[in-house]
Design a protein around this motif. Structure first.
Motif, mmCIF file in Angstrom:
data_model
loop_
_atom_site.group_PDB
_atom_site.id
_atom_site.type_symbol
_atom_site.label_atom_id
_atom_site.label_comp_id
_atom_site.label_asym_id
_atom_site.label_seq_id
_atom_site.Cartn_x
_atom_site.Cartn_y
_atom_site.Cartn_z
ATOM 1 N N GLY A 38 0.727 -0.995 -0.275
ATOM 2 C CA GLY A 38 0.426 -0.146 -0.075
ATOM 3 C C GLY A 38 0.881 1.478 0.609
ATOM 4 N N LYS A 69 -18.071 13.106 -1.487
ATOM 5 C CA LYS A 69 -18.083 14.206 -2.002
ATOM 6 C C LYS A 69 -19.054 14.464 -3.640
ATOM 7 C CE LYS A 69 -13.810 14.932 -0.263
ATOM 8 N NZ LYS A 69 -12.698 16.113 -0.048
ATOM 9 N N TYR A 106 -6.925 7.395 14.541
ATOM 10 C CA TYR A 106 -8.062 6.459 13.719
ATOM 11 C C TYR A 106 -8.642 7.618 13.019
ATOM 12 C CZ TYR A 106 -12.424 7.239 16.200
ATOM 13 O OH TYR A 106 -12.981 7.401 17.536
ATOM 14 N N THR A 162 -4.999 10.989 8.833
ATOM 15 C CA THR A 162 -3.950 11.603 7.862
ATOM 16 C C THR A 162 -2.528 11.512 8.287
ATOM 17 O OG1 THR A 162 -4.140 13.613 7.767
ATOM 18 C CG2 THR A 162 -4.523 12.860 5.358
HETATM 19 C C1 6YU Z 1 -7.196 14.652 7.235
HETATM 20 C C2 6YU Z 1 -9.391 14.912 6.608
HETATM 21 N N1 6YU Z 1 -10.872 13.845 4.754
HETATM 22 C C3 6YU Z 1 -12.553 12.610 3.604
HETATM 23 C C4 6YU Z 1 -12.424 11.006 2.485
HETATM 24 C C5 6YU Z 1 -11.753 9.933 2.614
HETATM 25 C C6 6YU Z 1 -10.836 10.011 4.096
HETATM 26 N N2 6YU Z 1 -9.852 11.131 5.667
HETATM 27 P P1 6YU Z 1 -4.601 4.595 2.218
HETATM 28 O O1 6YU Z 1 -6.035 4.174 2.055
HETATM 29 O O2 6YU Z 1 -4.235 6.211 1.628
HETATM 30 O O3 6YU Z 1 -3.302 3.792 1.544
HETATM 31 C C7 6YU Z 1 -3.656 2.284 1.569
HETATM 32 C C8 6YU Z 1 -2.840 2.023 0.251
HETATM 33 O O4 6YU Z 1 -3.762 0.155 -0.230
HETATM 34 C C9 6YU Z 1 -4.197 2.584 -1.404
HETATM 35 O O5 6YU Z 1 -2.842 3.475 -2.003
HETATM 36 C C10 6YU Z 1 -4.769 0.616 -1.489
HETATM 37 O O6 6YU Z 1 -4.499 1.255 -3.386
HETATM 38 C C11 6YU Z 1 -3.402 -0.315 -1.713
HETATM 39 N N3 6YU Z 1 -3.509 -1.387 -1.248
HETATM 40 C C12 6YU Z 1 -5.791 -1.629 -1.387
HETATM 41 N N4 6YU Z 1 -5.376 -3.125 -1.279
HETATM 42 C C13 6YU Z 1 -4.395 -3.562 -1.983
HETATM 43 C C14 6YU Z 1 -3.565 -5.051 -2.040
HETATM 44 N N5 6YU Z 1 -4.473 -5.829 -2.222
HETATM 45 N N6 6YU Z 1 -1.917 -5.106 -2.473
HETATM 46 C C15 6YU Z 1 -1.433 -3.581 -2.066
HETATM 47 N N7 6YU Z 1 -1.956 -2.161 -2.278
HETATM 48 C C16 6YU Z 1 -2.826 -2.096 -2.028
HETATM 49 N N8 6YU Z 1 -8.215 12.607 6.942
HETATM 50 O O7 6YU Z 1 -6.726 13.590 8.321
HETATM 51 N N9 6YU Z 1 -8.453 15.066 7.536
HETATM 52 O O8 6YU Z 1 -9.814 15.788 6.381
HETATM 53 C C17 6YU Z 1 -10.070 13.674 6.166
HETATM 54 C C18 6YU Z 1 -11.478 12.287 4.285
HETATM 55 C C19 6YU Z 1 -13.633 11.492 1.666
HETATM 56 C C20 6YU Z 1 -11.344 9.099 2.205
HETATM 57 C C21 6YU Z 1 -10.855 11.280 4.794
HETATM 58 C C22 6YU Z 1 -8.673 12.458 6.609
HETATM 59 C C23 6YU Z 1 -8.510 10.493 6.009
HETATM 60 C C24 6YU Z 1 -7.531 9.786 5.472
HETATM 61 O O9 6YU Z 1 -7.816 10.288 4.052
HETATM 62 C C25 6YU Z 1 -6.980 8.723 5.361
HETATM 63 O O10 6YU Z 1 -7.424 8.331 6.834
HETATM 64 C C26 6YU Z 1 -5.730 8.632 4.533
HETATM 65 O O11 6YU Z 1 -5.418 8.907 3.733
HETATM 66 C C27 6YU Z 1 -5.428 6.605 5.145
HETATM 67 O O12 6YU Z 1 -3.892 6.265 4.782
HETATM 68 P P2 6YU Z 1 -3.085 5.014 4.419
HETATM 69 O O13 6YU Z 1 -1.672 4.982 3.848
HETATM 70 O O14 6YU Z 1 -3.773 4.136 5.534
HETATM 71 O O15 6YU Z 1 -4.421 4.592 4.065
HETATM 72 C C28 6YU Z 1 -14.287 12.886 17.814
HETATM 73 C C29 6YU Z 1 -14.369 12.119 16.716
HETATM 74 C C30 6YU Z 1 -14.738 11.706 16.032
HETATM 75 C C31 6YU Z 1 -13.311 10.529 15.205
HETATM 76 N N10 6YU Z 1 -14.088 11.087 13.559
HETATM 77 C C32 6YU Z 1 -13.158 11.855 13.255
HETATM 78 C C33 6YU Z 1 -13.470 11.829 11.608
HETATM 79 C C34 6YU Z 1 -11.863 12.387 11.453
HETATM 80 C C35 6YU Z 1 -11.729 12.435 9.448
HETATM 81 N N11 6YU Z 1 -11.919 13.207 8.907
HETATM 82 C C36 6YU Z 1 -12.292 13.450 7.634
HETATM 83 C C37 6YU Z 1 -12.524 14.240 6.890
HETATM 84 C C38 6YU Z 1 -12.482 14.362 5.296
HETATM 85 C C39 6YU Z 1 -12.642 15.132 4.587
#
Ligand code: 6YU
Length: 501
Positions: free
Chosen positions: A11, A312, A471, A474
């Motif tokens: 990934g 979105k 969790y 980013t």
């Molecule tokens: C943040 C924000 N945000 C909006 C939306 C989304 C997310 N996040 P990755 O998936 O990036 O990488 C894994 C790779 O593995 C990938 O490239 C795959 O293709 C690959 N893969 C899979 N299977 C495979 C296989 N079999 N072989 C090889 N490769 C394979 N985060 O900080 N600010 O504004 C937002 C938002 C629409 C979709 C977000 C936000 C989440 C982040 O994007 C996300 O966590 C990280 O990018 C993940 O990175 P990674 O490396 O782990 O995985 C109080 C309270 C409660 C708690 N909640 C608070 C929530 C706050 C979250 N906010 C979100 C809001 C938005 C708008």
């Protein structure tokens, strides 16, 4: 392991690249990242739309301040504007409730009194803050965040003054806020989010900020610090064989405990594999992704942990129909209440889950662009519709809420499909009813478990869903990648010490 172990990272999202960066800085040279798709970045993805850039995945740095490693790294790479970097911005404590100048419209085509919306928002925020305080308590007043907040609303609503119409409007406003919470938590309903573990998530100080050059500029900079050929694109991993003794292709022809098999039959041997695939992917493939299979406690934790959809919808208009200073258009469906279940026929009502639209500012940079979030089953249904169907429904919504039947349809649309995306299967994780922070740690536990023989840390787990307090973000993802890299660095140090004795 030998002096320079073979490490594979599955990934190429921020967790995987973050792990590679840390290992490379510590002298690890036999490193490769296997990425299933044709690009790096995963859930960090920026696209061109209208006049400027829009984010398909992560939008903000949540809590941009000293403790946030994404903020740190982005400052180091000079990717943020002055305002975001200012001390003042870093000290803002909004407790996860940033505010923007807004206009609220109701489904009967009226502007709703902003003072009423604000007072209901303050009331809701108090309940939300309270719902984060049950982590260390012996007793939970409800199983889910949704149930807790609804019980509290029911309790206080008895004391509300005013007629039935104004009480109904207050409930409708509160329902909009609960729908917004579903987007933030990436869940269909707050009834699915566990109350006691909700407080695990840590909110950092700092007013959320964006990347002027797109979130993906961070990924580009991180990749620049690594050799170009480290990432192998279009390599979907099918199965990770571990606890084995596989002959490698290195000149020494030594054996390795792990062999990674891709969809196309290609194989890679390694001493260690760091798995960073999204939880949505793991949930779907947990029986076959590892051989021998994942231990049952891990499978259970993967199944219990929540992973929902937050999509979105981004629209470009020829001319704005909103006021020049409006940053947020809120939509309040007057017939809705936290106590009434939504109509199950998604074809008829999917768009009622929309909470409103953010105005992307300034128009000189973006064009006249609105961005909305949509969570849960309604988002997954929206992914099955055509662009034209979405545009038709949303134009009707805008006309109805503003009372202006002449608003022209948007000229351009871009919507995300995170649920249908086969290597993600949703947006991000949440701590579901019935699971706890311990389940996150269980998912993060490396294999083989416990003190082992000569081949430790064969399979390690990183990615946003493995970070107990950050969790879904980013920065959680980046920290998780660095954490697993540190495990290997420590192991290497211990082994070096032993061989020097
Ligand atoms: C943040 C924000 N945000 C909006 C939306 C989304 C997310 N996040 P990755 O998936 O990036 O990488 C894994 C790779 O593995 C990938 O490239 C795959 O293709 C690959 N893969 C899979 N299977 C495979 C296989 N079999 N072989 C090889 N490769 C394979 N985060 O900080 N600010 O504004 C937002 C938002 C629409 C979709 C977000 C936000 C989440 C982040 O994007 C996300 O966590 C990280 O990018 C993940 O990175 P990674 O490396 O782990 O995985 C109080 C309270 C409660 C708690 N909640 C608070 C929530 C706050 C979250 N906010 C979100 C809001 C938005 C708008």
């Amino acid at each position: 392991s030998g002096p320079d172990p073979e490490v594979l990272i599955v990934g190429s999202g921020i967790a995987g690249i973050g792990a590679a960066q840390r290992l490379y800085q510590h002298g690890f040279r036999n490193l490769r990242i296997l990425e299933a798709t044709e690009r790096s970045g995963g859930r960090i993805q920026t696209a061109h739309f209208a006049k400027g850039l829009v984010e398909i995945g992560a939008q903000w740095i949540h809590g941009p301040s000293k403790e946030n490693p994404v903020f740190q790294l982005s400052s180091q790479y000079d990717l943020l504007d002055e305002e975001a970097l200012s001390e003042e911005n870093q000290q803002v404590e909004v407790g996860g409730h940033p505010t923007f100048p807004f206009t609220s419209y109701s489904s009967s085509g009226k502007v709703v009194d902003p003072e009423l919306v604000e007072s209901m928002t303050n009331f809701y925020n108090t309940l939300f803050d309270q719902s984060r305080e049950f982590l260390q308590r012996d007793y939970d007043p409800a199983a889910s965040v949704g149930a807790y907040i609804k019980n509290e609303i029911a309790h206080y609503a008895q004391e509300w003054a005013g007629d039935e119409i104004s009480k109904k409007l207050k409930l409708a406003i509160l329902n909009t806020l609960m729908k917004l919470e579903c987007c933030i938590s990436g869940t269909h309903s707050m009834d699915l989010v566990g109350l006691s573990p909700f407080g695990e998530y840590k909110i950092l100080p700092g007013l959320d900020c964006v990347f002027p050059g797109g979130y993906e500029s961070l990924i580009e900079q991180m990749l620049k610090s690594l050799p170009k050929d480290i990432v192998l694109l279009n390599k979907p991993v099918k199965t990770i064989h571990w606890k084995g003794c596989f002959r490698g292709q290195t000149p020494q022809e030594r054996t390795f405990p792990v062999k990674v098999e891709c969809d196309n039959g290609e194989t890679f041997t390694a001493d260690h594999v760091i798995v960073t695939v999204p939880l949505g992917y793991l949930k779907e493939h947990c029986n076959t992704f590892l051989h021998p299979p994942l231990p049952s406690n891990k499978v259970q934790a993967i199944r219990k942990m929540g992973f929902g959809t937050n999509d979105k919808i981004i629209l470009e208009f020829e001319k704005p129909f909103w006021e020049p200073d409006c940053r947020l258009i809120k939509l309040i469906w007057e017939d809705e209440s936290p106590f009434v279940d939504a109509e199950p026929d998604l074809q008829k009502v999917w768009f009622k889950k929309l909470i409103g639209f953010i105005v992307l500012e300034p128009p000189q940079q973006y064009g006249h662009v609105l961005c909305s979030f949509l969570a849960g089953n309604e988002a997954e249904f929206m992914e099955t519709l055509t662009d034209a169907e979405i545009v038709t429904s949303l134009t009707e919504v805008f006309r109805r809420f503003t009372g202006n039947p002449k608003i022209p349809p948007p000229i351009n649309i871009l919507r995300t499909k995170w649920h249908s995306s086969m290597y993600t299967k949703g947006s991000y994780s949440y701590v579901a009813v019935g699971c706890s922070g311990d389940d996150i740690d269980t998912i993060a536990e490396p294999l083989p478990e416990g003190p082992t023989e000569s081949k430790p840390l064969q399979v390690l787990f990183a990615g946003e869903a493995t970070h107990r307090t950050f969790y879904s973000t980013t920065h959680g993802a980046l920290l998780s990648g660095r954490r697993e890299a540190e495990r290997l660095i420590c192991l290497q140090d211990v082994q070096c010490c032993k061989s020097n004795l």
